[in-house]
Motif scaffolding. Structure first.
Motif: not given
Length: 156
Positions: A1-18
């Motif tokens: 068994m292997n560990n996997w991370i699944i990500i998407t380039p579709e999105g936005i993030t709000k930083s701690p300084n808004d």
């Protein structure tokens, strides 16, 4: 068994300084034999993804189950504690969390009788510790989940 991370380039993030940034979003971590099986498991384990609007996903096999955490070198205040009691409690709770297989523990804040941390066990989690007399109640939740789940009660 292997560990996997699944990500998407579709999105936005709000930083701690808004400030908002377009970037990659982590959709989940799974254990599977192939990347195809990892995608199936993602849909099973993280049902909120179905119908969320995310379409394009990137699947990466992880060589290590614990991440290498570092910081960007942002200046932080030397003393983040209100008083010596808070400092002492955070130290005790951190030691207890380490004994219970949490790693890379970061103290966030204190509110009423609850101490909030970020940590890893099998994945990145938020941890809430409620202090009740000589016992602490530990609750954790994966970042994508809405509610904390009771992990257990531990003597202080």
């Amino acid at each position: 068994m292997n560990n996997w991370i699944i990500i998407t380039p579709e999105g936005i993030t709000k930083s701690p300084n808004d400030t908002f940034y377009e970037n990659f979003q982590v959709l989940g971590f799974v254990t599977a034999t192939t990347k195809e099986a990892a995608l199936v498991k993602l849909k099973e384990n993280y049902s909120y993804i179905n119908g969320s609007g995310f379409d394009e996903v990137w699947i990466y096999q992880l060589r290590f189950s614990n991440p290498n955490i570092t910081y960007l070198g942002i200046e932080q205040e030397e003393d983040e504690f209100e008083d010596d009691f808070e400092r002492e409690m955070v130290h005790k709770i951190t030691c207890i969390l380490e004994e219970n297989c949490y790693t890379d523990i970061t103290y966030d804040y204190f509110e009423e009788d609850s101490y909030f941390f970020e940590a890893y066990s099998d994945a990145f989690q938020e941890v809430r510790v409620d202090v009740k007399d000589e016992t602490i109640e530990v609750y954790d939740r994966y970042i994508a989940e809405k509610h904390f789940v009771h992990f257990g009660d531990i003597k202080l």
